[in-house]
Enzyme design. Structure first.
Site, PDB file in Angstrom:
ATOM      1  N   HIS A   1      -5.361   6.627  -5.488  1.00  0.00           N
ATOM      2  CA  HIS A   1      -5.958   6.950  -4.199  1.00  0.00           C
ATOM      3  C   HIS A   1      -6.117   8.455  -4.223  1.00  0.00           C
ATOM      4  CE1 HIS A   1      -3.906   3.232  -2.080  1.00  0.00           C
ATOM      5  NE2 HIS A   1      -4.626   2.902  -3.134  1.00  0.00           N
TER       6      HIS A   1
ATOM      7  N   ASN B   1       0.831  -1.198   0.000  1.00  0.00           N
ATOM      8  CA  ASN B   1       0.000   0.000   0.000  1.00  0.00           C
ATOM      9  C   ASN B   1       0.868   1.252   0.000  1.00  0.00           C
ATOM     10  OD1 ASN B   1      -2.602   1.538   0.540  1.00  0.00           O
ATOM     11  ND2 ASN B   1      -1.345   2.164   2.283  1.00  0.00           N
ATOM     12  N   GLU B   2       0.727   2.035  -1.042  1.00  0.00           N
ATOM     13  CA  GLU B   2       1.256   3.412  -1.103  1.00  0.00           C
ATOM     14  C   GLU B   2       2.748   3.554  -0.853  1.00  0.00           C
ATOM     15  OE1 GLU B   2      -1.190   5.840   1.456  1.00  0.00           O
ATOM     16  OE2 GLU B   2      -2.811   5.875   0.011  1.00  0.00           O
ATOM     17  N   ILE B   3       3.531   2.555  -1.233  1.00  0.00           N
ATOM     18  CA  ILE B   3       4.976   2.752  -1.044  1.00  0.00           C
ATOM     19  C   ILE B   3       5.585   3.425  -2.278  1.00  0.00           C
ATOM     20  CG2 ILE B   3       7.187   1.700  -0.460  1.00  0.00           C
ATOM     21  CD1 ILE B   3       5.715  -0.408   1.113  1.00  0.00           C
TER      22      ILE B   3
END
Ligand code: BMA
Length: 861
Positions: A528, A457-459
């Site tokens: 996102h 997630n979101e790295i």
């Protein structure tokens, strides 16, 4: 090959071509699992006194149950309980093992989850050391086991102390912004990241036996794994490959394997030889005229039960049962004329994904009961969802979670457990991740609901866009290392493991792949969109920032007052109180809710009213986002909002609070996700009306438009007949308001009237929406009298409501009751409309409920 009804089945083993017999043998199985969850005690390692413990459980919940600490969620207790993470803890129990007398058996202890750094001793001998909460451990203990009085002892080391050395050795800090400590140790531990704090959750770095403990007795050989691969599927048949992993404790040449579909014995093998150690057997199978598994909303979730039984001579040694579903799932993520697509095809056709991001339901994981899982799934299905994302800062979920995905038809987006920070990539770390990935891929891969694996997630966006590279002032060498470790983990190790162990499944390295700050990025893959909330952009910006697939976006609210009461006192009911700040983990939290509220509503000075209006605000804002995404289909092919649930009672982006209570948002989601949807967009005086149909059939429908004033006078009514194309979104009206209404709107009408759009199919209102001509704060909502009573009908309780004028945001609540569910809440009530709302999740009767019922509406505050 033998045909049994519509199921034909054949198998080819690597070792022998096997003959078929029809006799189905079912008998007592030599493999037995003995539950060792009862009778545990625990103590702080440095102290003497033992206390009763619950397994599965955590140190925090055991301390609380023994009155050694106060309720961790109450007021600011979180602050005082941080010492627990620095301590070591011991658990012990004694048990008998009478079956040890039987010399043919082999025994092992199985731990389905140890959190996290643990040394396990049986009768004072160390049998294993654990360092990853995401895998199960097993240790053979035959030679150590006694008939009576075995002592099992587990020493849990502090996860903080265990990782401090690694941080010192690294010599730099990782950018783990959600880890609520100066020293970012969470990255070194394979332990649920959110335990260390998150922007919706407290910091409780737990230890404990968090999943079941068993003594497993086996004889001669055991089935380690049963993997069923759907090789092809059409109307006539499904072709399956079945792979069995059998571990033999000694070489034998008289084993037999039997395969069944449901109760039907479809094959028994001749005798086969097994070598000592791991044996891999491959079979082929076919199911004729297959019945398909469908996601929620498109059909049934038909499943086939496939069992493998292992025999030696006439004795059944083991059995493994898997439930599969026959369907195709393709994630299409490829360059196209716009940029790069991202959509899911199920059984051959693109399906718009309506869903949500799921976080662990509790800071203390073993507290999540089956009932709590059931309620979350009932709530997702009730809200017309077809996908759930198990987000990467939590855990690989309980088997029961995945069972419910299969049973209810929720496609599963499964992240690997990495979120919002870079991670180490040394050999030891990669080895642990490899074990964890294989363990969980194998655990989940037979699930028909599993749509995709996502690396983290979101790295990637974090690295590229969150300013880490300048903020942390890393040397060139550290930067190189971080990016090379990232590539090793998410671009090599994890995709290779998915390829090896779950070859047909889509792997996506990181979600999102595109950045919300850049409009051009909305043409590429998933996004996102945090322009709303973090970027403080208007809710209206949802219309501009539409990605190909929205995998996160959200807006916060407080839980309802009855839930707030459970963790606070009346003196805390202030937006700026220490307790409210303790239960608000977003750095911009309460201020941001207020800022957005000011734009659309009059901000109430009373805290309780603020909480209530905050829920309306969240629901209205998010409804717009969800509808916009559906309207833009097929450009956009999915929307998963942030977030379904909470892990403690607090302000957050959730649509359901910690106690399972639906916020206004969850009711709005149910409407925004209805199979057929009417949605409007009034920009200036330009009115657009969209109709969306998720079914694969064309529908005859009626669109009813009414223009009413708040008093209930009808100013205009129009009905048009139309056809909704299959699986589509269309604009059916795009006109100036005057043209739709037949006259221009006066300034008074703008403040005193509304439009109602209803979509009717087969005489039933399937979707409706209210459109206002000015913002709530500029409307002249009349003060209303909402008449309520509780009535009983067919053994169920209902709230009966009626109002004398148009009413916004009717909220029903019951004093002191935080779990009661209402079939509808936070709704509009039209003048002279009568409505029945069903009451559930309570044991209170009519009289009790009548005494404590409260009704709020925007008109009267
Ligand atoms: C998302 C999530 C979480 C976080 C949320 C709200 O992107 O992945 O990390 O809780 O934003 O900030």
């Amino acid at each position: 090959m033998k045909i049994h009804r519509n199921i034909s089945f054949y198998l080819i083993s690597l070792f022998a071509l096997l003959a078929i017999s029809c006799s189905s043998k079912q008998q007592k199985i030599a493999k037995q699992e003995i539950d060792l969850n009862a009778g545990w005690e625990f103590k702080q390692s440095s102290k003497e006194k033992w206390y009763p413990a619950t397994v599965p459980g955590t140190v925090h919940t055991d301390l609380y149950a023994n009155d050694l600490i106060p309720d961790p969620f109450y007021r600011q207790n979180e602050k005082d309980l941080q010492w627990i993470e620095n301590e070591a803890w011991e658990y012990k129990k004694t048990f008998d093992a009478p079956a040890i007398k039987n010399k043919d058996f082999n025994f092992s202890l199985q731990f389905d989850g140890l959190d996290t750094y643990a040394d396990v001793f049986l009768n004072d001998k160390k049998i294993l050391s654990a360092d990853n909460m995401f895998v199960g451990y097993e240790s053979e203990v035959t030679s150590l086991l006694k008939e009576k009085g075995n002592e099992l002892r587990i020493l849990f080391h502090s996860p903080i102390k265990k990782t401090e050395g690694l941080r010192q050795k690294a010599g730099f800090e990782y950018p783990a912004g959600n880890d609520a400590s100066e020293e970012k140790l969470s990255v070194y531990a394979r332990k649920a990241p959110y335990h260390y704090g998150w922007d919706w959750g407290p910091r409780f770095v737990t230890s404990g036996i968090w999943r079941d403990v068993k003594l497993v007795q086996r004889k001669t050989a055991t089935i380690k794994d049963l993997h069923i691969i759907q090789e092809s599927l059409d109307e006539q048949k499904a072709e399956l490959a079945i792979e069995l992993e059998i571990e033999a404790f000694k070489a034998i040449d008289d084993a037999q394997v039997q395969l069944l579909i449901g109760e039907k014995n479809v094959n028994s093998s001749q005798k086969i030889s097994l070598k000592e150690g791991l044996n891999q057997l491959k079979f082929k199978a076919q199911i004729d005229t297959p019945q398909l598994w469908w996601p929620n909303g498109l059909g049934e979730q038909h499943r086939y039960e496939i069992s493998a039984r292992l025999f030696q001579a006439d004795e059944q040694l083991d059995e493994n049962v898997q439930k599969i579903g026959l369907r195709t799932i393709e994630v299409v993520n490829e360059p196209d004329s716009i940029g790069e697509s991202f959509y899911v095809k199920v059984n051959g056709q693109p399906v718009f994904m309506k869903g949500v991001n799921y976080i662990p339901q509790d800071s203390f994981l073993p507290s999540v009961t089956k009932e709590r899982y059931d309620w979350m799934f009932e709530s997702m299905i009730d809200a017309n969802m077809n996908m759930v994302r198990v987000w990467g800062g939590g855990i690989y979920e309980d088997d029961y979670f995945y069972e419910l995905c299969d049973e209810k038809g929720l496609l599963l987006w499964q992240d690997f457990m990495f979120a919002c920070t870079m991670y180490p990539g040394d050999e030891d770390f990669l080895k642990k991740v490899e074990e964890e990935a294989i363990y969980n891929i194998k655990r989940i891969r037979n699930r028909p609901s599993l749509a995709l694996w996502c690396g983290n997630n979101e790295i990637q966006v974090g690295w590229e866009n969150w300013g880490w590279q300048t903020e942390f002032k890393w040397s060139e060498g550290v930067q190189q290392k971080l990016i090379s470790d990232y590539n090793k983990l998410f671009k090599e190790l994890l995709p290779n493991l998915v390829k090896t162990h779950d070859a047909n499944r889509f792997y996506y390295p990181s979600s999102p792949i595109s950045n919300w700050g850049n409009l051009d990025d909305f043409k590429i893959g998933d996004n996102h969109y945090w322009g709303v909330w973090w970027g403080k952009k208007e809710f209206e910006s949802f219309k501009e920032y539409v990605p190909r697939f929205m995998s996160e976006f959200g807006f916060q609210s407080f839980p309802a007052m009855e839930s707030i009461k459970a963790f606070s006192e009346a003196e805390d009911w202030d937006l700026n109180s220490d307790v409210m700040n303790q239960h608000q983990k977003s750095s911009i939290g309460n201020v941001t809710i207020k800022e957005y509220m000011q734009r659309d509503y009059e901000v109430p000075s009373d805290f309780q009213d603020f909480v209530y209006v905050g829920q309306l605000l969240q629901a209205e804002g998010m409804k717009l986002g969800l509808e916009v995404h559906r309207r833009r289909m097929p450009y956009c092919m999915g929307t998963l909002y942030w977030q379904l649930n909470d892990c403690w009672p607090a302000a957050s982006w959730s649509s359901i609070d910690y106690y399972g209570k639906w916020k206004a948002l969850h009711y709005a989601v149910r409407e925004a996700f209805s199979t057929q949807l009417v949605s409007t967009d009034l920009e200036g005086d330009r009115l657009k009306v969209f109709l969306v149909n998720d079914e694969w059939q064309t529908k005859d429908a009626q669109l009813q438009i009414t223009w009413n004033d708040f008093k209930g006078n009808i100013l205009m009514k129009k009905i048009s007949e139309l056809k909704l194309a299959a699986n589509s979104s269309e604009i059916v009206i795009d006109k100036h308001l005057t043209e739709v209404l037949g006259k221009s709107v006066s300034p008074t009408e703008r403040q005193n009237s509304y439009l109602k759009f209803a979509l009717v199919i087969d005489g039933k209102e399937v979707s409706k929406t209210f459109t206002f001509l000015t913002k709530p704060k500029n409307q002249q909502l009349p003060t209303v009298k909402v008449a309520t009573s509780i009535i009983e009908k067919d053994g169920e309780l209902y709230v009966k409501l009626a109002t004398d004028a148009f009413t916004t945001g009717v909220e029903i609540s019951f004093d002191g009751q935080k779990e009661i569910h209402l079939s509808d809440n936070y709704f509009y009530l039209e003048a002279n409309e009568e409505k029945l709302v069903k009451i559930s999740r309570t044991s209170l009767d009519k009289e009790d409920l009548s005494k404590i019922m409260k009704v709020k509406c925007l008109n009267n505050i």
